[in-house]
Scaffold this active site. Sequence first.
Site, short mmCIF file in Angstrom:
data_model
loop_
_atom_site.label_atom_id
_atom_site.label_comp_id
_atom_site.label_asym_id
_atom_site.label_seq_id
_atom_site.Cartn_x
_atom_site.Cartn_y
_atom_site.Cartn_z
N CYS A 37 0.91 -0.85 0.18
CA CYS A 37 0.03 0.17 -0.33
C CYS A 37 1.10 0.97 -0.11
O CYS A 37 1.70 1.20 1.46
CB CYS A 37 -0.75 0.17 1.13
SG CYS A 37 -2.00 1.31 1.45
N CYS A 77 -1.25 3.86 -6.17
CA CYS A 77 -2.21 3.01 -5.57
C CYS A 77 -1.72 1.63 -6.00
O CYS A 77 -2.33 1.91 -6.58
CB CYS A 77 -3.31 3.84 -5.60
SG CYS A 77 -3.82 3.21 -4.21
#
Length: 264
Positions: free
Chosen positions: A75, A189
């Site tokens: 992440c 992302c």
Amino acid sequence: MNPSSPILLFDSGVGGLTVHAAVRKLLPDAPIIYAADLDGLPYGTKSEAEIAARVAGLLGRMSERYQPRLVCIACNTASTIALGMVRDVLEVPIVGTVPAIKPASAITKTGTIGLLGTQATVRQAYVDNLEAEFAADKRLLRHGASGLVRAAEAKLRGAPIDRDAIRSAVQTLRAMDGGDQIDTVVLACTHFPLLTEELGEEFGGGVTFVDGAEGIARRIAHLTQGQAFDSSAPSFAVSTGDLGEFEALSGTLSAYGIDELRAF
Ligand code: DGL
């Protein structure tokens, strides 16, 4: 090294599956635990303090319970904010996921790179530093498109995708000064590579997308080189929050080779 010790891949939601796929390809026998913090999703609209405390706390508890040989924070939001802190508190090797500005810089021909991340990621000093180090002679246009996180989560649950969120993210980048010159887009992302097709349609071709998944998988393979893996040790997915909600993803997870879901 205990051959049953897993690799722990962590994300707020389904984004880390893009990294899971790349790791699984290189390490077919590795026990892997895919950990999602669905109770904390989305991270991208939270404050730095909240994300850092949450990620460090959860990874500490997960490491105690699962005794991983390596932890990957799959992440960008959590990595750009909490990587240093997590490295300070955990004793296992930690691999982070940071925006792939370096490879994008090598690819762009126009010298203009777009970067799509969450709102929290695009404002990080970590990204300023990557830009200064690898793209000082380029134009880097950033946009925090947290709506794409929801769209990716919906897509993997078989729900309708919010096309407006995708259109608006692309239009915002294009409308920036020099945005018409963008030929390379960093998907900063881990959720966003799940929308490559939709983003490609909206950009209308001529744009190369770059993400970090394969680089991260290579790094994990390198760090675990020479270690034995017990392929019969359990690989599964675990999530915070409601197990019923997590089970809505069981079809998708099984397509990624994950057949067991557990609550954390
Ligand atoms: N997948 C995460 C990332 O890479 C963030 C998604 C979220 O906002 O929770 O940035």
